[in-house]
Design a protein around this motif. Structure first.
Motif, PDB file in Angstrom:
ATOM      1  N   CYS A 109       0.857  -1.184   0.000  1.00  0.00           N
ATOM      2  CA  CYS A 109       0.000   0.000   0.000  1.00  0.00           C
ATOM      3  C   CYS A 109       0.892   1.233   0.000  1.00  0.00           C
ATOM      4  O   CYS A 109       1.861   1.315   0.768  1.00  0.00           O
ATOM      5  CB  CYS A 109      -0.920   0.022   1.218  1.00  0.00           C
ATOM      6  SG  CYS A 109      -2.037   1.453   1.221  1.00  0.00           S
ATOM      7  N   ILE A 110       0.574   2.174  -0.882  1.00  0.00           N
ATOM      8  CA  ILE A 110       1.347   3.409  -1.023  1.00  0.00           C
ATOM      9  C   ILE A 110       0.436   4.569  -0.665  1.00  0.00           C
ATOM     10  O   ILE A 110      -0.702   4.654  -1.147  1.00  0.00           O
ATOM     11  CB  ILE A 110       1.857   3.573  -2.472  1.00  0.00           C
ATOM     12  CG1 ILE A 110       2.774   2.409  -2.853  1.00  0.00           C
ATOM     13  CG2 ILE A 110       2.577   4.901  -2.649  1.00  0.00           C
ATOM     14  CD1 ILE A 110       3.057   2.315  -4.346  1.00  0.00           C
ATOM     15  N   VAL A 111       0.929   5.487   0.172  1.00  0.00           N
ATOM     16  CA  VAL A 111       0.177   6.685   0.524  1.00  0.00           C
ATOM     17  C   VAL A 111       0.824   7.872  -0.164  1.00  0.00           C
ATOM     18  O   VAL A 111       1.971   8.216   0.123  1.00  0.00           O
ATOM     19  CB  VAL A 111       0.137   6.909   2.044  1.00  0.00           C
ATOM     20  CG1 VAL A 111      -0.726   8.133   2.373  1.00  0.00           C
ATOM     21  CG2 VAL A 111      -0.404   5.685   2.759  1.00  0.00           C
ATOM     22  N   GLY A 112       0.107   8.490  -1.094  1.00  0.00           N
ATOM     23  CA  GLY A 112       0.619   9.652  -1.813  1.00  0.00           C
ATOM     24  C   GLY A 112       0.725   9.408  -3.302  1.00  0.00           C
ATOM     25  O   GLY A 112       1.401   8.479  -3.734  1.00  0.00           O
ATOM     26  N   GLY A 113       0.063  10.248  -4.078  1.00  0.00           N
ATOM     27  CA  GLY A 113       0.021  10.083  -5.525  1.00  0.00           C
ATOM     28  C   GLY A 113       0.832  11.109  -6.284  1.00  0.00           C
ATOM     29  O   GLY A 113       0.415  11.590  -7.344  1.00  0.00           O
ATOM     30  N   GLY A 114       2.011  11.466  -5.750  1.00  0.00           N
ATOM     31  CA  GLY A 114       2.948  12.301  -6.491  1.00  0.00           C
ATOM     32  C   GLY A 114       3.992  11.442  -7.183  1.00  0.00           C
ATOM     33  O   GLY A 114       3.812  10.231  -7.353  1.00  0.00           O
ATOM     34  N   TYR A 115       5.108  12.067  -7.576  1.00  0.00           N
ATOM     35  CA  TYR A 115       6.138  11.322  -8.307  1.00  0.00           C
ATOM     36  C   TYR A 115       6.618  10.100  -7.537  1.00  0.00           C
ATOM     37  O   TYR A 115       6.810   9.023  -8.104  1.00  0.00           O
ATOM     38  CB  TYR A 115       7.353  12.216  -8.589  1.00  0.00           C
ATOM     39  CG  TYR A 115       7.101  13.442  -9.421  1.00  0.00           C
ATOM     40  CD1 TYR A 115       6.193  13.437 -10.480  1.00  0.00           C
ATOM     41  CD2 TYR A 115       7.790  14.619  -9.166  1.00  0.00           C
ATOM     42  CE1 TYR A 115       5.986  14.565 -11.242  1.00  0.00           C
ATOM     43  CE2 TYR A 115       7.597  15.761  -9.931  1.00  0.00           C
ATOM     44  CZ  TYR A 115       6.689  15.737 -10.963  1.00  0.00           C
ATOM     45  OH  TYR A 115       6.491  16.858 -11.714  1.00  0.00           O
ATOM     46  N   THR A 116       6.834  10.257  -6.223  1.00  0.00           N
ATOM     47  CA  THR A 116       7.373   9.151  -5.427  1.00  0.00           C
ATOM     48  C   THR A 116       6.425   7.958  -5.446  1.00  0.00           C
ATOM     49  O   THR A 116       6.811   6.829  -5.769  1.00  0.00           O
ATOM     50  CB  THR A 116       7.607   9.596  -3.971  1.00  0.00           C
ATOM     51  OG1 THR A 116       8.401  10.777  -3.956  1.00  0.00           O
ATOM     52  CG2 THR A 116       8.302   8.510  -3.168  1.00  0.00           C
ATOM     53  N   GLY A 117       5.174   8.214  -5.068  1.00  0.00           N
ATOM     54  CA  GLY A 117       4.205   7.130  -4.981  1.00  0.00           C
ATOM     55  C   GLY A 117       3.878   6.516  -6.320  1.00  0.00           C
ATOM     56  O   GLY A 117       3.763   5.286  -6.454  1.00  0.00           O
ATOM     57  N   LEU A 118       3.740   7.354  -7.350  1.00  0.00           N
ATOM     58  CA  LEU A 118       3.395   6.840  -8.675  1.00  0.00           C
ATOM     59  C   LEU A 118       4.535   6.015  -9.261  1.00  0.00           C
ATOM     60  O   LEU A 118       4.305   4.979  -9.888  1.00  0.00           O
ATOM     61  CB  LEU A 118       3.042   7.995  -9.610  1.00  0.00           C
ATOM     62  CG  LEU A 118       1.750   8.740  -9.263  1.00  0.00           C
ATOM     63  CD1 LEU A 118       1.643  10.030 -10.073  1.00  0.00           C
ATOM     64  CD2 LEU A 118       0.520   7.861  -9.488  1.00  0.00           C
ATOM     65  N   ALA A 141       9.974   8.023   1.854  1.00  0.00           N
ATOM     66  CA  ALA A 141      10.894   8.917   1.140  1.00  0.00           C
ATOM     67  C   ALA A 141      10.200  10.266   0.973  1.00  0.00           C
ATOM     68  O   ALA A 141       9.055  10.330   0.520  1.00  0.00           O
ATOM     69  CB  ALA A 141      11.285   8.350  -0.222  1.00  0.00           C
ATOM     70  N   SER A 142      10.908  11.336   1.331  1.00  0.00           N
ATOM     71  CA  SER A 142      10.349  12.684   1.229  1.00  0.00           C
ATOM     72  C   SER A 142      11.454  13.691   1.509  1.00  0.00           C
ATOM     73  O   SER A 142      12.615  13.334   1.668  1.00  0.00           O
ATOM     74  CB  SER A 142       9.188  12.862   2.224  1.00  0.00           C
ATOM     75  OG  SER A 142       9.621  12.602   3.556  1.00  0.00           O
ATOM     76  N   GLY A 143      11.090  14.976   1.562  1.00  0.00           N
ATOM     77  CA  GLY A 143      12.055  16.021   1.877  1.00  0.00           C
ATOM     78  C   GLY A 143      13.000  16.354   0.743  1.00  0.00           C
ATOM     79  O   GLY A 143      14.192  16.579   0.954  1.00  0.00           O
ATOM     80  N   TYR A 144      12.488  16.452  -0.478  1.00  0.00           N
ATOM     81  CA  TYR A 144      13.344  16.639  -1.651  1.00  0.00           C
ATOM     82  C   TYR A 144      13.892  18.051  -1.767  1.00  0.00           C
ATOM     83  O   TYR A 144      14.784  18.310  -2.580  1.00  0.00           O
ATOM     84  CB  TYR A 144      12.587  16.230  -2.912  1.00  0.00           C
ATOM     85  CG  TYR A 144      12.039  14.823  -2.809  1.00  0.00           C
ATOM     86  CD1 TYR A 144      12.903  13.732  -2.758  1.00  0.00           C
ATOM     87  CD2 TYR A 144      10.672  14.587  -2.693  1.00  0.00           C
ATOM     88  CE1 TYR A 144      12.413  12.442  -2.624  1.00  0.00           C
ATOM     89  CE2 TYR A 144      10.169  13.298  -2.559  1.00  0.00           C
ATOM     90  CZ  TYR A 144      11.042  12.235  -2.520  1.00  0.00           C
ATOM     91  OH  TYR A 144      10.562  10.956  -2.377  1.00  0.00           O
ATOM     92  N   THR A 194      14.666  13.198  -8.175  1.00  0.00           N
ATOM     93  CA  THR A 194      14.943  12.455  -6.955  1.00  0.00           C
ATOM     94  C   THR A 194      13.716  11.710  -6.448  1.00  0.00           C
ATOM     95  O   THR A 194      13.814  10.571  -5.980  1.00  0.00           O
ATOM     96  CB  THR A 194      15.475  13.407  -5.865  1.00  0.00           C
ATOM     97  OG1 THR A 194      16.542  14.187  -6.407  1.00  0.00           O
ATOM     98  CG2 THR A 194      15.996  12.627  -4.672  1.00  0.00           C
ATOM     99  N   ALA A 195      12.543  12.328  -6.529  1.00  0.00           N
ATOM    100  CA  ALA A 195      11.332  11.660  -6.055  1.00  0.00           C
ATOM    101  C   ALA A 195      10.978  10.470  -6.938  1.00  0.00           C
ATOM    102  O   ALA A 195      10.618   9.399  -6.440  1.00  0.00           O
ATOM    103  CB  ALA A 195      10.167  12.653  -6.018  1.00  0.00           C
ATOM    104  N   THR A 196      11.090  10.646  -8.253  1.00  0.00           N
ATOM    105  CA  THR A 196      10.843   9.531  -9.167  1.00  0.00           C
ATOM    106  C   THR A 196      11.782   8.371  -8.855  1.00  0.00           C
ATOM    107  O   THR A 196      11.372   7.205  -8.795  1.00  0.00           O
ATOM    108  CB  THR A 196      11.044   9.990 -10.621  1.00  0.00           C
ATOM    109  OG1 THR A 196      10.218  11.126 -10.888  1.00  0.00           O
ATOM    110  CG2 THR A 196      10.683   8.877 -11.600  1.00  0.00           C
ATOM    111  N   HIS A 197      13.051   8.715  -8.634  1.00  0.00           N
ATOM    112  CA  HIS A 197      14.058   7.700  -8.346  1.00  0.00           C
ATOM    113  C   HIS A 197      13.805   7.040  -6.990  1.00  0.00           C
ATOM    114  O   HIS A 197      13.947   5.820  -6.849  1.00  0.00           O
ATOM    115  CB  HIS A 197      15.440   8.352  -8.372  1.00  0.00           C
ATOM    116  CG  HIS A 197      16.567   7.393  -8.455  1.00  0.00           C
ATOM    117  ND1 HIS A 197      17.773   7.593  -7.809  1.00  0.00           N
ATOM    118  CD2 HIS A 197      16.707   6.212  -9.112  1.00  0.00           C
ATOM    119  CE1 HIS A 197      18.586   6.592  -8.067  1.00  0.00           C
ATOM    120  NE2 HIS A 197      17.966   5.737  -8.854  1.00  0.00           N
ATOM    121  N   ALA A 198      13.398   7.838  -5.996  1.00  0.00           N
ATOM    122  CA  ALA A 198      13.116   7.282  -4.667  1.00  0.00           C
ATOM    123  C   ALA A 198      12.008   6.243  -4.730  1.00  0.00           C
ATOM    124  O   ALA A 198      12.060   5.217  -4.037  1.00  0.00           O
ATOM    125  CB  ALA A 198      12.745   8.403  -3.702  1.00  0.00           C
TER     126      ALA A 198
END
Length: 436
Positions: free
Chosen positions: A42-51, A370-373, A380-384
Motif C-alpha cells: 500500500c502506497i500513501v501519496g500520488g505524487g512522483y514518489t508514490g506513482l 521517502a520525502s524532503g526533496y 529524486t522523487a521519481t528515483h526514490a
C-alpha cells in the motif's frame, strides 16, 4: 482536518488554478476507496514518489494499492518549476565534506540515474510533457559566479561530467538578458518539463501496469505490525508492505518523518504569452535557477509565457496575494517586464530537510518512507519510488545509500521549527538583498 495542509489552501479533489492544470492532458478521475481490500504493498501519496513506486512494483507483478487524498499529481509534483536537475540537492563539495569521497560518488551516480530514469520513463510511456534539455545556474555577484565556475570545473575534473557550458557575463547575458545575473553555467544534461503532465503520465502508466489507484481517499490512520492496515473514510487496506510518499502533506501519519521533513510553501506565476518579447527573458529554450538562498527559478512555457517561481512562506496558509509575492523577485530579475500581465498565480507545499537532502528511511521492517526533496524532486522523487520498489523486492543497495545521509530532526519539534526557519530564512534573504 486542515492541520496536515491537505485542505488549508485547496478544495478537495480539485487541482489549483495553475497554468499547469489549465494545459494538462486530462485524466479521468480514479475512484475513491470503498470497502476493505488487501494488497502486497500500500502506497500513501500520488505524487512522483508514490506513482513511480506503484509503477515499478506493478511491473514486477505485485498487487499494489495507492491512496491519494486529492488527485494524482495534486501536490508539489503538479505545481513545481519543472526542472530536472543533476546530482543531488546538496552540491558534491558539500556531500564530500559530509559523507566522504566514496559515498559522495555513489550519491552523484544515483543523481545521474535519477535523470536517466525520468527521461526513459517519458520515452517508454510516451508521456507528452514537453521535455527539453538545459538548466542554467546563474550568479548575481562576481563571488557567486566564481563559485559556480569553480564548482563546474570540479564536476568536470573530479566526476568527468562533460555536459556543462561555462558562461561568462557576456554569454550569460546573451542567453538571459537580466541585469541581475553576471555569469554561471548551463547544464545540458539537466532538463525541464511540464510537471503535472509528467505526473499524469506516470499515473496512466501505473494504472496500465495493474496498480489500483484510489483518489479522494485520505489515509486517516495507520496500524503497523506484521501486516499494515490503513483506514480511510470509507474503507481500509491491509498490506504486507507500506510506502509513505506524502512529502509536505504527511501531517500526523508518522512522527519520525514529521520531525525531519518540514512543509514550506513556494509560489509560481505564469505571465501572459510574451510572443516576440520572449527573447527579453531567454534566447534559448532552457530553464534557469539562481544562486540566491531563496532560489528564483524560471523558464518559458511552450506557448511563450514566463513561468517564474520565487518567494516562500511558512505556516499553513498561502499569502492572500500570491501574484504580488512573486512579482517582487520577478521584477528584480526582469525590471523591463513591469507592464506584463500575470494570468496565473499559484502556490504549493513542498518538504525540506535540515541538510536539504531527501530523507529515505525504513521506519519498520515493512514500512518505507521517502520525502524532503527540498526543491530537487522531479528526478529524486521519481528515483526514490524506484529505489523503494527495489528494496521491497530485496535489492536495497540504492535505498540504503540514500538512507545513510544524515537527517537530523529540526530543533524544537514541530512547534518551534517553523519560527526558527522563518528567522533563518529572513537572515539569508537579507544577505541576498545586501549582496553579502
Amino acid at each position: 482536518m486542515g492541520l496536515n495542509l491537505l485542505y488549508s489552501n485547496d478544495r478537495k479533489g480539485h487541482y489549483p488554478d495553475s497554468w499547469y492544470a489549465a494545459t494538462a492532458t486530462a485524466t479521468a478521475p480514479f475512484p475513491a476507496l470503498k470497502g476493505d481490500i488487501r494488497a502486497d504493498v500500500c502506497i500513501v501519496g500520488g505524487g512522483y514518489t508514490g506513482l513511480s513506486a506503484a509503477l515499478h512494483l506493478a511491473e514486477a507483478g505485485m498487487e499494489v494499492v495507492l491512496l491519494e487524498a486529492h488527485r494524482v499529481g495534486f501536490g508539489a509534483s503538479g505545481r513545481n518549476g519543472g526542472q530536472l536537475g543533476s546530482g543531488q540537492r546538496m552540491d558534491q563539495e558539500g556531500l564530500e565534506s559530509l559523507m566522504g569521497e566514496t559515498e559522495s560518488r555513489k550519491l552523484w551516480q544515483l543523481g545521474e540515474e535519477a535523470k536517466d530514469l525520468v527521461k526513459s520513463l517519458i520515452a517508454r510511456h510516451d508521456i507528452d510533457c514537453h521535455l527539453k534539455p538545459g538548466v542554467a545556474w546563474t550568479g548575481s555577484s562576481h563571488a557567486e559566479v566564481k563559485h559556480l565556475h569553480d564548482y563546474g570545473h570540479h564536476l568536470q575534473e573530479r566526476y568527468g561530467y562533460d555536459q556543462l557550458e561555462i558562461l561568462d557575463q557576456s554569454a550569460c547575458h546573451a542567453m538571459c538578458p537580466s541585469p541581475d545575473y553576471k555569469g554561471g553555467f548551463l547544464d545540458h544534461g539537466a532538463a525541464h518539463l511540464h510537471p503535472l503532465n509528467y505526473a499524469l503520465g506516470l499515473a496512466r502508466a501505473a494504472d496500465a501496469a495493474g496498480a489500483k489507484i484510489y483518489e479522494q481517499s485520505e489515509a486517516l490512520e495507520i496500524s503497523e505490525g506484521a501486516k499494515v492496515k490503513l483506514r480511510t473514510a470509507a474503507g481500509s487496506v491491509t498490506a504486507d508492505h507500506l510506502i509513505l510518499a506524502c512529502n509536505g502533506y504527511l501531517g500526523g501519519l508518522n512522527r519520525q518523518v514529521a520531525a525531519r521533513v518540514m512543509p514550506i510553501n513556494n509560489f509560481v506565476v505564469a505571465t501572459e504569452p510574451l510572443g516576440d518579447r520572449a527573447t527579453e527573458v531567454l534566447t534559448r529554450d532552457v530553464a534557469v535557477a539562481d544562486s540566491k538562498f531563496v532560489v528564483n527559478y524560471f523558464r518559458l512555457s511552450h506557448d511563450k509565457r514566463l513561468l517564474f517561481g520565487g518567494g516562500e512562506s511558512y505556516g499553513y496558509r498561502f499569502p492572500t496575494d500570491i501574484e504580488a509575492t512573486v512579482r517582487k523577485p520577478m521584477l528584480q530579475i526582469f525590471p523591463h517586464l513591469r507592464d506584463v500581465r500575470v494570468d496565473y498565480a499559484w502556490g504549493g507545499t513542498l518538504g525540506i530537510t535540515m541538510k536539504r537532502m531527501p530523507y529515505l528511511a525504513r521506519l519498520a521492517p515493512n514500512v518505507l518512507s521517502a520525502s524532503g526533496y527540498s526543491g530537487h524532486g522531479v528526478g529524486t522523487a521519481t528515483h526514490a519510488g524506484q529505489l523503494m520498489a527495489q528494496a521491497i523486492k530485496g535489492q536495497a543497495e540504492g535505498f540504503d545509500t540514500m538512507a545513510r545521509v544524515p537527517a537530523p530532526a529540526f530543533p524544537g519539534g514541530s512547534r518551534l521549527r517553523s519560527p526558527l526557519l522563518v528567522l533563518a530564512m529572513t537572515w539569508f534573504a537579507m544577505r541576498d538583498r545586501l549582496g553579502l
